[in-house]
Design a protein around this motif. Structure first.
Motif, PDB file in Angstrom:
ATOM      1  N   PRO A  44       0.828  -1.207   0.000  1.00  0.00           N
ATOM      2  CA  PRO A  44       0.000   0.000   0.000  1.00  0.00           C
ATOM      3  C   PRO A  44       0.864   1.258   0.000  1.00  0.00           C
ATOM      4  CG  PRO A  44      -0.755  -1.534   1.674  1.00  0.00           C
ATOM      5  CD  PRO A  44       0.528  -2.075   1.144  1.00  0.00           C
ATOM      6  N   THR A  57      -0.033   4.094   1.225  1.00  0.00           N
ATOM      7  CA  THR A  57      -0.516   4.972   2.286  1.00  0.00           C
ATOM      8  C   THR A  57      -0.236   4.361   3.651  1.00  0.00           C
ATOM      9  OG1 THR A  57      -2.483   6.051   3.192  1.00  0.00           O
ATOM     10  CG2 THR A  57      -2.816   3.928   2.131  1.00  0.00           C
ATOM     11  N   CYS A  87      -4.941   2.475   7.211  1.00  0.00           N
ATOM     12  CA  CYS A  87      -5.449   1.110   7.044  1.00  0.00           C
ATOM     13  C   CYS A  87      -6.902   1.048   7.460  1.00  0.00           C
ATOM     14  CB  CYS A  87      -4.630   0.125   7.873  1.00  0.00           C
ATOM     15  SG  CYS A  87      -2.994  -0.163   7.204  1.00  0.00           S
ATOM     16  N   ALA A 141      -6.063  -0.906   3.852  1.00  0.00           N
ATOM     17  CA  ALA A 141      -5.530  -0.509   2.546  1.00  0.00           C
ATOM     18  C   ALA A 141      -5.346  -1.769   1.712  1.00  0.00           C
ATOM     19  CB  ALA A 141      -4.209   0.222   2.717  1.00  0.00           C
ATOM     20  N   ASN A 142      -5.175  -1.579   0.410  1.00  0.00           N
ATOM     21  CA  ASN A 142      -5.013  -2.725  -0.484  1.00  0.00           C
ATOM     22  C   ASN A 142      -3.584  -2.836  -0.996  1.00  0.00           C
ATOM     23  OD1 ASN A 142      -7.690  -3.511  -0.309  1.00  0.00           O
ATOM     24  ND2 ASN A 142      -8.311  -2.229  -2.023  1.00  0.00           N
ATOM     25  N   SER A 166      -6.215  -7.292   1.228  1.00  0.00           N
ATOM     26  CA  SER A 166      -6.719  -6.265   2.130  1.00  0.00           C
ATOM     27  C   SER A 166      -5.869  -6.267   3.400  1.00  0.00           C
ATOM     28  CB  SER A 166      -8.189  -6.525   2.460  1.00  0.00           C
ATOM     29  OG  SER A 166      -8.687  -5.492   3.266  1.00  0.00           O
ATOM     30  N   CYS A 174       0.387   1.172   8.715  1.00  0.00           N
ATOM     31  CA  CYS A 174      -0.924   1.297   9.360  1.00  0.00           C
ATOM     32  C   CYS A 174      -0.886   2.226  10.570  1.00  0.00           C
ATOM     33  CB  CYS A 174      -1.484  -0.069   9.750  1.00  0.00           C
ATOM     34  SG  CYS A 174      -1.825  -1.123   8.327  1.00  0.00           S
TER      35      CYS A 174
END
Length: 138
Positions: free
Chosen positions: A43, A45, A48, A50-51, A101, A132
């Motif tokens: 991910p 980013t 969370c 997130a993919n 995921s 996360c």
């Protein structure tokens, strides 16, 4: 007479070898896995859930079902799964594509193992990381 029989056997073996066939296997040879590759895009980013994206390619000697396992470093192999290899751009390949995921922090390495008629073929180890630090629930 013996010379004629020996000459006929030699000619049959030579013709099969020149045609690229395998005399014992009837010309096609066994289904085998040549190599395996794995890619994971973690991910982008810190939020969370997130993919992450997983892609794998298993190259074989012909079309057919391929049995494989995902392996997490330090935890061992997952269950055996099956995917079909088919001819793509002149090569036989089984493609695997998944969206993962991610709900919690992870810093792990994965690889794929696939087997045909011979030994297992392993991909390279690939990292999957997600911080996360921003939990969004889920």
């Amino acid at each position: 007479m013996k010379k004629f029989i020996l000459a006929a056997v030699f000619a049959a073996i030579s013709t099969g070898a020149m045609a690229g066939g395998n005399f014992q296997q009837g010309g096609s040879g066994p289904f085998d896995v040549k190599s395996a590759m794995l890619a994971i895009k973690s991910p982008a980013t810190n939020a969370c859930p997130a993919n992450a994206k997983l892609k794998a390619w298993i190259y074989t000697t012909k079309a057919g079902p391929v049995r494989y396992m995902m392996i997490r470093h330090g935890q061992g192999a997952g269950p055996i799964q099956t995917v079909m290899a088919k001819k793509i751009n002149g090569k036989y390949v089984a493609e695997i594509s998944r969206t993962l995921s991610i709900h919690h922090k992870i810093d792990a390495k994965y690889r794929i193992a696939a087997r045909g008629a011979g030994d297992y073929r392993f991909s390279n180890w690939v990292p999957l990381k997600a911080n996360c630090t921003i939990p969004l629930g889920g």
